[in-house]
Design a protein around this motif. Sequence first.
Motif, short mmCIF file in Angstrom:
data_model
loop_
_atom_site.label_atom_id
_atom_site.label_comp_id
_atom_site.label_asym_id
_atom_site.label_seq_id
_atom_site.Cartn_x
_atom_site.Cartn_y
_atom_site.Cartn_z
N LEU A 1 29.67 58.43 -3.15
CA LEU A 1 29.20 57.80 -1.91
C LEU A 1 29.67 58.59 -0.69
CD1 LEU A 1 29.84 54.02 -2.73
CD2 LEU A 1 27.65 55.22 -2.67
N TYR A 2 30.89 59.14 -0.77
CA TYR A 2 31.41 59.92 0.36
C TYR A 2 30.63 61.23 0.50
CZ TYR A 2 35.26 56.61 0.26
OH TYR A 2 36.00 55.46 0.29
N GLU A 3 30.28 61.83 -0.62
CA GLU A 3 29.48 63.06 -0.56
C GLU A 3 28.11 62.77 0.04
OE1 GLU A 3 29.32 64.66 -4.46
OE2 GLU A 3 31.50 64.87 -4.66
N ALA A 4 27.50 61.66 -0.38
CA ALA A 4 26.20 61.29 0.19
C ALA A 4 26.33 60.96 1.67
CB ALA A 4 25.63 60.08 -0.58
N GLY A 5 27.45 60.36 2.07
CA GLY A 5 27.67 60.05 3.46
C GLY A 5 27.77 61.29 4.32
N ARG A 6 28.45 62.30 3.82
CA ARG A 6 28.55 63.55 4.60
C ARG A 6 27.19 64.21 4.75
NH1 ARG A 6 33.72 63.72 2.03
NH2 ARG A 6 32.83 64.65 0.14
N ILE A 7 26.38 64.09 3.73
CA ILE A 7 25.02 64.65 3.83
C ILE A 7 24.21 63.88 4.88
CG2 ILE A 7 22.85 64.98 2.57
CD1 ILE A 7 24.52 65.46 0.06
N ASP A 8 24.45 62.55 4.96
CA ASP A 8 23.71 61.72 5.90
C ASP A 8 24.24 61.76 7.32
OD1 ASP A 8 21.97 60.91 3.95
OD2 ASP A 8 23.10 59.10 3.43
N GLY A 9 25.33 62.50 7.55
CA GLY A 9 25.79 62.68 8.92
C GLY A 9 27.14 62.10 9.27
N ILE A 10 27.86 61.53 8.29
CA ILE A 10 29.21 61.03 8.57
C ILE A 10 30.13 62.22 8.81
CG2 ILE A 10 31.20 59.89 7.52
CD1 ILE A 10 29.33 57.91 6.27
N LEU B 1 35.48 55.24 6.66
CA LEU B 1 36.11 53.93 6.49
C LEU B 1 35.15 52.81 6.87
CD1 LEU B 1 38.67 52.17 6.04
CD2 LEU B 1 39.21 52.55 8.46
N TRP B 2 34.47 52.96 7.99
CA TRP B 2 33.64 51.88 8.51
C TRP B 2 32.32 51.72 7.74
CZ3 TRP B 2 34.49 47.84 11.39
CH2 TRP B 2 33.41 47.15 11.95
N TYR B 3 31.69 52.84 7.38
CA TYR B 3 30.36 52.77 6.80
C TYR B 3 30.34 52.79 5.27
CZ TYR B 3 28.58 53.64 11.50
OH TYR B 3 28.30 53.54 12.85
N ILE B 4 31.44 53.24 4.64
CA ILE B 4 31.45 53.35 3.18
C ILE B 4 32.56 52.53 2.55
CG2 ILE B 4 31.67 54.92 1.22
CD1 ILE B 4 30.46 57.11 2.94
N THR B 5 33.81 52.76 3.00
CA THR B 5 34.96 52.14 2.33
C THR B 5 34.94 50.63 2.46
OG1 THR B 5 36.28 54.12 2.78
CG2 THR B 5 37.46 52.12 2.16
N ILE B 6 34.85 50.13 3.69
CA ILE B 6 34.89 48.67 3.90
C ILE B 6 33.71 47.97 3.23
CG2 ILE B 6 34.75 46.88 5.65
CD1 ILE B 6 36.49 48.60 7.44
N PRO B 7 32.46 48.43 3.38
CA PRO B 7 31.36 47.76 2.67
C PRO B 7 31.50 47.78 1.15
CG PRO B 7 30.48 49.14 4.43
CD PRO B 7 31.94 49.47 4.31
#
Length: 303
Positions: free
Chosen positions: A196-205, A212-218
């Motif tokens: 999920l973190y790898e996908a998040g970096r691709i999406d612009g995180i 923390l806000w968009y991946i970890t907490i949810p």
Amino acid sequence: MIKSSSLKNQMRYEETKSSYLMMAPFLILFTVFTILPILGAIGLSFTSFDMLQPPRFIGLSNYTRLLLDDKIFMQVLKNTLIFAFVTGPLSYVLSFLLAWMINEYKPVARSIWTLIFYAPSLAGNIFFVWTLIFSGDYYAPLNGLLMWLGWIKEPIDWTGNTDYVLRVVLLVQVWLSFGAGFLAFIAGLQGIDRSLYEAGRIDGIKNRWQELWYITIPSMKPQLLFGAVMQIASSFSVSEVIKAVAGFPSRGYSADTIGTYIIDYGTVRFEMGYACTLSVVLFIIMLLTNKIIMRLLKGADND
């Protein structure tokens, strides 16, 4: 049609029979040790009961006394709410942030730090350390340090002075509150899919705070809910730390909560009817607070 419906119900019963049998031991214990005591306390709250004579029904007299005549109750209610809405949220946030930071260490270091922060909740006599630190004599570590720095000229009786004792107990309670919720956060962080973190970096995180806000907490909503419930329960039921640090009861009831007030009436004065009334009020407050927290978390989930 009737035979078909009856057959379906029979099949459904056979499918769920094993599940009910597996739940039966828990349900029996839960009923005997939780449901029945709650119902018993509600019933005894309408009586005068000293544990020597049979309960005597007095209607709403205990509740009238509680709300109109008992001035100490308002003091302990205020202290209870302070514990709940100061130590509860503060401990909750600190537990999560510490778990989040510890999670970045390697397994061995992570295990050591987890033990360090979780150990206070396991140690039974850890209050001795705090009573020593906040002792009111010249040789107490805190008084000695403050006098050496020149900030005070005379030792302060931290646990005997009504101006300081509640703050001391709040500090100790926050330090001791890294318990089951803290472990749940650690476990939740370990269970997050790293992809999920790898996908998040691709999406612009771009940074850790966005992760923390968009991946970890949810991804940790079940653990966050469990931690919230545990913190609510622990903050409303504080008693041992108060008795150990501030005394029982504390001077002027300045650090007492409804929990210690219940113990006072139930085990010292043997007014079990009034103690049950206090228990019912505390139960209602905890139930309402729990409902509010659940609704807030569910509202956050919908957002």
